[in-house]
Write a protein that holds these residues in place. Sequence first.
Motif: not given
Length: 141
Positions: A41-42, A45-46, A50, A53-54, A56-58, A80
Motif C-alpha cells: 500500500r505504501k 501510494e508513493e 500527485k 493528492g486525492f 494518493k490518499s485513497h 477507494h
Amino acid sequence: MKIKVSVEGQRQIVRRLNILTDEVARTHLEAATLEGAEVIRKAIEEKAPKKTGFLKSHILKEVDSKNTRRNKATINIGPHKDAFYALFVEFGHALVRGTRKATRKVIGNVPPHPFMRPAFDESKGNVRQTILLSLKRRLGL
C-alpha cells in the motif's frame, strides 16, 4: 495481482498456529498479512500521481472476509471507490466527446501511467519477510 506467502517451511510458526484455536490463529494471520499488505500500500501510494493528492490518499487495504479462513488470509489493496479513475490512469483510456451514443466520437487517447503494478512488483519481495517476522513476533518465537 496476487502474492502467495506460504509458511509451510517455517516449522515453528506452523506448529504454533496449529496449537491455537481457529479464531486466534485467524486473528494472528490476518494481522500479520495486513502488515505485509501495508508494504505494498505504501509503495503504491508513493508511486501514485500527485497532481491533487486525492488518489494518493485513497489507496486502501482491507481484509477480504469471504476468503479468509484459519490457514488463509486474503487482503485487498487498491484505490477507494471514490478514486475509481485510478484504473484509467493505470491502463490509459480514450478521450471521447459527445454525450449521446450517436454523437460520441473518440478524439484521442490518454497513454497509461502505470503506478500500481510497478509498486506491486517492486515491493512483493519484502512482503513475505514482513509477514514472517510479524508472525514470529506475534507468536513469541
